[in-house]
Scaffold this motif. Structure first.
Motif, PDB file in Angstrom:
ATOM      1  N   LEU A  10       0.794  -1.221   0.000  1.00 49.38           N
ATOM      2  CA  LEU A  10       0.000   0.000   0.000  1.00 49.38           C
ATOM      3  C   LEU A  10       0.831   1.277   0.000  1.00 49.38           C
ATOM      4  CD1 LEU A  10      -2.763  -1.015   2.535  1.00 49.38           C
ATOM      5  CD2 LEU A  10      -2.690  -1.344   0.072  1.00 49.38           C
ATOM      6  N   SER A  11       1.908   1.298   0.800  1.00 46.21           N
ATOM      7  CA  SER A  11       2.643   2.559   0.881  1.00 46.21           C
ATOM      8  C   SER A  11       3.446   2.751  -0.407  1.00 46.21           C
ATOM      9  CB  SER A  11       3.520   2.612   2.134  1.00 46.21           C
ATOM     10  OG  SER A  11       4.549   1.675   2.034  1.00 46.21           O
ATOM     11  N   LYS A  12       3.878   1.640  -1.005  1.00 48.68           N
ATOM     12  CA  LYS A  12       4.556   1.719  -2.314  1.00 48.68           C
ATOM     13  C   LYS A  12       3.602   2.296  -3.362  1.00 48.68           C
ATOM     14  CE  LYS A  12       8.717   0.148  -3.504  1.00 48.68           C
ATOM     15  NZ  LYS A  12       9.881   0.356  -2.640  1.00 48.68           N
ATOM     16  N   ILE A  13       2.379   1.832  -3.345  1.00 53.86           N
ATOM     17  CA  ILE A  13       1.401   2.327  -4.307  1.00 53.86           C
ATOM     18  C   ILE A  13       1.222   3.844  -4.151  1.00 53.86           C
ATOM     19  CG2 ILE A  13      -1.086   2.339  -4.851  1.00 53.86           C
ATOM     20  CD1 ILE A  13      -1.040  -0.707  -4.428  1.00 53.86           C
ATOM     21  N   ASP A  14       1.177   4.289  -2.900  1.00 47.69           N
ATOM     22  CA  ASP A  14       1.003   5.729  -2.683  1.00 47.69           C
ATOM     23  C   ASP A  14       2.245   6.500  -3.132  1.00 47.69           C
ATOM     24  OD1 ASP A  14      -1.621   6.171  -1.998  1.00 47.69           O
ATOM     25  OD2 ASP A  14      -1.333   5.692   0.111  1.00 47.69           O
ATOM     26  N   GLN A  15       3.422   5.872  -2.991  1.00 45.00           N
ATOM     27  CA  GLN A  15       4.633   6.527  -3.502  1.00 45.00           C
ATOM     28  C   GLN A  15       4.554   6.691  -5.028  1.00 45.00           C
ATOM     29  OE1 GLN A  15       8.360   4.621  -2.226  1.00 45.00           O
ATOM     30  NE2 GLN A  15       7.390   4.185  -0.278  1.00 45.00           N
ATOM     31  N   ILE A  16       4.132   5.626  -5.705  1.00 40.22           N
ATOM     32  CA  ILE A  16       4.022   5.705  -7.170  1.00 40.22           C
ATOM     33  C   ILE A  16       2.970   6.757  -7.539  1.00 40.22           C
ATOM     34  CG2 ILE A  16       3.574   4.407  -9.302  1.00 40.22           C
ATOM     35  CD1 ILE A  16       4.293   1.862  -7.783  1.00 40.22           C
ATOM     36  N   ARG A  17       1.899   6.782  -6.763  1.00 38.17           N
ATOM     37  CA  ARG A  17       0.821   7.736  -7.021  1.00 38.17           C
ATOM     38  C   ARG A  17       1.346   9.179  -7.007  1.00 38.17           C
ATOM     39  NH1 ARG A  17      -3.330   9.963  -4.646  1.00 38.17           N
ATOM     40  NH2 ARG A  17      -2.603   9.502  -2.546  1.00 38.17           N
ATOM     41  N   CYS A  18       2.329   9.443  -6.152  1.00 41.90           N
ATOM     42  CA  CYS A  18       2.904  10.791  -6.097  1.00 41.90           C
ATOM     43  C   CYS A  18       3.533  11.190  -7.426  1.00 41.90           C
ATOM     44  CB  CYS A  18       3.949  10.875  -4.985  1.00 41.90           C
ATOM     45  SG  CYS A  18       3.215  10.836  -3.349  1.00 41.90           S
ATOM     46  N   LEU A  19       4.010  10.180  -8.172  1.00 39.23           N
ATOM     47  CA  LEU A  19       4.631  10.472  -9.470  1.00 39.23           C
ATOM     48  C   LEU A  19       3.619  11.015 -10.477  1.00 39.23           C
ATOM     49  CD1 LEU A  19       6.997   7.390  -9.934  1.00 39.23           C
ATOM     50  CD2 LEU A  19       7.565   9.662  -9.039  1.00 39.23           C
ATOM     51  N   LEU A  20       2.336  10.903 -10.171  1.00 39.90           N
ATOM     52  CA  LEU A  20       1.329  11.495 -11.055  1.00 39.90           C
ATOM     53  C   LEU A  20       1.398  13.016 -10.980  1.00 39.90           C
ATOM     54  CD1 LEU A  20      -1.765   9.293 -10.135  1.00 39.90           C
ATOM     55  CD2 LEU A  20      -0.399   9.129 -12.222  1.00 39.90           C
ATOM     56  N   PHE A  21       1.939  13.516  -9.855  1.00 48.37           N
ATOM     57  CA  PHE A  21       1.864  14.946  -9.585  1.00 48.37           C
ATOM     58  C   PHE A  21       3.212  15.649  -9.712  1.00 48.37           C
ATOM     59  CE2 PHE A  21      -1.495  12.733  -7.419  1.00 48.37           C
ATOM     60  CZ  PHE A  21      -2.605  13.450  -7.795  1.00 48.37           C
ATOM     61  N   ARG A  22       4.306  14.829  -9.710  1.00 54.36           N
ATOM     62  CA  ARG A  22       5.624  15.443  -9.795  1.00 54.36           C
ATOM     63  C   ARG A  22       6.611  14.450 -10.416  1.00 54.36           C
ATOM     64  NH1 ARG A  22       8.224  12.566  -6.519  1.00 54.36           N
ATOM     65  NH2 ARG A  22       7.466  11.818  -4.512  1.00 54.36           N
ATOM     66  N   GLY A  23       7.777  14.942 -10.814  1.00 57.44           N
ATOM     67  CA  GLY A  23       8.787  14.076 -11.395  1.00 57.44           C
ATOM     68  C   GLY A  23       9.408  13.157 -10.362  1.00 57.44           C
ATOM     69  N   GLY A  24      10.277  12.236 -10.839  1.00 59.22           N
ATOM     70  CA  GLY A  24      10.980  11.358  -9.906  1.00 59.22           C
ATOM     71  C   GLY A  24      10.806   9.910 -10.281  1.00 59.22           C
ATOM     72  N   GLU A  25      11.291   9.024  -9.420  1.00 61.22           N
ATOM     73  CA  GLU A  25      11.140   7.601  -9.681  1.00 61.22           C
ATOM     74  C   GLU A  25      11.006   6.833  -8.378  1.00 61.22           C
ATOM     75  OE1 GLU A  25      14.883   7.233 -11.969  1.00 61.22           O
ATOM     76  OE2 GLU A  25      15.582   5.992 -10.305  1.00 61.22           O
ATOM     77  N   VAL A  26      10.400   5.643  -8.475  1.00 59.91           N
ATOM     78  CA  VAL A  26      10.203   4.795  -7.299  1.00 59.91           C
ATOM     79  C   VAL A  26      10.689   3.390  -7.647  1.00 59.91           C
ATOM     80  CG1 VAL A  26       8.487   3.763  -5.758  1.00 59.91           C
ATOM     81  CG2 VAL A  26       8.210   6.138  -6.497  1.00 59.91           C
ATOM     82  N   VAL A  66       8.896   5.391 -13.311  1.00 64.52           N
ATOM     83  CA  VAL A  66       9.561   6.661 -13.626  1.00 64.52           C
ATOM     84  C   VAL A  66       8.574   7.627 -14.253  1.00 64.52           C
ATOM     85  CG1 VAL A  66      11.536   7.709 -14.808  1.00 64.52           C
ATOM     86  CG2 VAL A  66      11.577   5.274 -14.217  1.00 64.52           C
ATOM     87  N   ARG A  67       8.617   8.880 -13.810  1.00 60.96           N
ATOM     88  CA  ARG A  67       7.825   9.913 -14.466  1.00 60.96           C
ATOM     89  C   ARG A  67       8.664  10.502 -15.610  1.00 60.96           C
ATOM     90  NH1 ARG A  67       3.629  13.690 -13.331  1.00 60.96           N
ATOM     91  NH2 ARG A  67       3.303  14.668 -15.352  1.00 60.96           N
ATOM     92  N   LYS A  68       8.137  10.403 -16.841  1.00 66.21           N
ATOM     93  CA  LYS A  68       8.849  10.948 -18.005  1.00 66.21           C
ATOM     94  C   LYS A  68       7.941  11.929 -18.716  1.00 66.21           C
ATOM     95  CE  LYS A  68      10.031   7.339 -20.435  1.00 66.21           C
ATOM     96  NZ  LYS A  68      10.696   6.431 -21.383  1.00 66.21           N
ATOM     97  N   GLY A  69       8.131  13.227 -18.497  1.00 67.51           N
ATOM     98  CA  GLY A  69       7.257  14.229 -19.110  1.00 67.51           C
ATOM     99  C   GLY A  69       5.816  13.934 -18.725  1.00 67.51           C
ATOM    100  N   PRO A  70       4.931  13.778 -19.712  1.00 61.86           N
ATOM    101  CA  PRO A  70       3.528  13.561 -19.375  1.00 61.86           C
ATOM    102  C   PRO A  70       3.235  12.092 -19.009  1.00 61.86           C
ATOM    103  CG  PRO A  70       3.798  13.658 -21.753  1.00 61.86           C
ATOM    104  CD  PRO A  70       5.157  13.905 -21.175  1.00 61.86           C
ATOM    105  N   LEU A  71       4.255  11.232 -19.085  1.00 63.29           N
ATOM    106  CA  LEU A  71       3.996   9.792 -18.928  1.00 63.29           C
ATOM    107  C   LEU A  71       4.572   9.210 -17.635  1.00 63.29           C
ATOM    108  CD1 LEU A  71       4.727   8.508 -22.562  1.00 63.29           C
ATOM    109  CD2 LEU A  71       2.520   9.133 -21.543  1.00 63.29           C
TER     110      LEU A  71
END
Lengths: 312, 312
Positions: A275-291, A300-305
């Protein structure tokens, strides 16, 4: 008890007419009753063929006694029996895996193999309502969302569970009333160890308050199941809309969905259940970075993807 | 522990700046710690006014000793305290009601009355994460849908629960580390009796497997809560669309919704919480007839409408 088996079949039609059924048979009371009930209801179920399949895990000293019991039982009932053996403990050690899970995987592999080779339609297991209560509690304690609380279904793929609505008490009563014989499974390891504690120390306390605990769980499950289906199909729609070539997701599409759907989309897409991993990935919807996800993957967040990538 | 209180406030902002707070105070370790923490965080919370409210249930012999303890505690800390008394046992007997529920209702009535009379903004209670685990298990055993599994919120109307994220262990540790004194509540009746069994016989077994049981429940709850909100708003939309003058529902509108939403619409509309009753009423969407609901009401199918009617 027989009534509950009939009712399940009438309501859910888990076994189509004319099926051939391979019954997973440990020789324990649950599976002995399952076979007995299916033979009693042979006409009702209109089965084409019935056989038993016994898997010897070779974990306990009594394993060979059990195998012998199963073969004799089959002979007495005039049933075909298929047996398989594997030294589960050694395999688990070799593969550095949990004993219970290894046992389960090898057992199901044997059942599937036998089913395919011998051309059966379905595998029947003796899982019952008290198992469902235990499984639900186990998942709850280990931390699961709604789908953990759903335990297992009366029918999942090629596996059917005719005793789904029957409690352990009813099974034992039935076995005694009919003078059936069975072998006791005294295994007590790993996950089984926890299950036994739930069975012997938790469930009895809960039943002091609610004697119909099993029925209550069954009803609760039906509601959660129906609610789960709605959420699942909502997530599925978002996933289809968000997915682009290469398996990436358009972050903006997922972001527009409610938080609960975002979580389900990400779990479905990434395969991550923590669950906490899922929420970490969810954060990538809002900002750059990787989990880092484990098993050599990262999100990985890549531009709009939002993408899954291997890393070394 | 203090960190968790701060975090809850930062994430959920349960206490608006400049609030006046009436703290429900039993004198037990939970409420003693609650008061201590709130005094520690007085500047952080920017509270306008803090006072205690103690309700004497007069159930046990020690009730008056507890009341005396509370008054002295308030004096030592330089806090205002409001006290109320009622012979809960007699009231329960007169009204033929469950002792625990009567106690709860009378206690909350006292808290609300005091809050209104004395112009407080909020009531703070000492409910914590271990209470949440117990409550969830109790509802699960008694049979509840998703909302039973949600337990209680950190903020519900005018009630706030600053210790929401803190486990009982952390509370006890804090109290010992700071040398606080408190009274023990030895009550053991009715529902409390069951809660005690959950607390002393079930939770310890579950914690053998998952030492972070409380955190796990908290996370599970957050997910279920978010999912519940989606389903709730779907049901709300159907309810608005289906409702006609006189409070009846257009059966066809409800019928088109998924089963899980039908159930929620009917529960919301009828106030019925019993699951099998809800499914009985749900059947009236598809055929004529009526279902007796208790409390002098019945649900009746009248042509295209589903209505609630009084009956004698």
């Amino acid at each position: 008890m027989i009534r509950k088996v009939i009712r399940l079949q009438k309501e859910e039609g888990i076994i189509p007419e004319g099926s051939s059924l391979l019954i997973a048979f440990s020789g324990g009371v649950d599976s002995v009753v399952l076979v007995d009930v299916i033979l009693e209801l042979k006409d009702f179920f209109r089965l084409k063929r019935i056989a038993l399949a016994h898997f010897n895990h070779m974990i306990r000293d009594e394993a060979f006694r059990d195998e012998w019991f199963c073969k004799r039982f089959a002979k007495e009932r005039g049933l075909e029996i298929f047996t398989g053996r594997e030294d589960v403990r050694s395999r688990a050690r070799e593969e550095k895996r949990n004993l219970e899970e290894t046992a389960r995987d090898l057992r199901y592999a044997f059942l599937r193999r036998t089913k395919e080779e011998q051309n059966f339609d379905l595998i029947a297991t003796a899982h019952h309502l008290s198992d469902l209560v235990e499984t639900t509690l186990i998942w709850m304690v280990r931390g699961a969302g709604i789908e953990g609380l759903l335990g297992f279904d009366p029918k999942e793929g090629d596996v059917v569970r005719p005793l789904y609505r029957v409690s352990k008490e009813e099974i034992t009563e039935y076995a005694k009333a009919k003078g059936l014989r069975w072998v006791e499974d005294k295994t007590n390891y790993d996950l089984r160890f926890f299950r036994n504690r739930i069975r012997h120390r938790v469930v009895p306390v809960l039943k002091e308050v609610n004697r119909n605990l099993e029925e209550t769980f069954f009803r609760m499950r039906r509601i959660l199941k129906d609610e789960d289906e709605i959420l699942r199909s909502m997530a599925e729609r978002v996933l289809v809309e968000a997915r682009v070539e290469g398996g990436c997701l358009t972050a903006e599409v997922v972001r527009k969905a409610p938080v609960a759907i975002q979580r389900r989309v990400i779990r479905e897409w990434s395969g991550v259940r923590n669950l906490s991993k899922i929420d970490q990935i969810r954060c990538l919807l809002f900002r750059g970075g990787e989990v880092i996800l484990g098993n050599g993957l990262k999100a990985v967040r890549k531009g709009p993807l939002l993408c899954l990538k291997k890393f070394s």
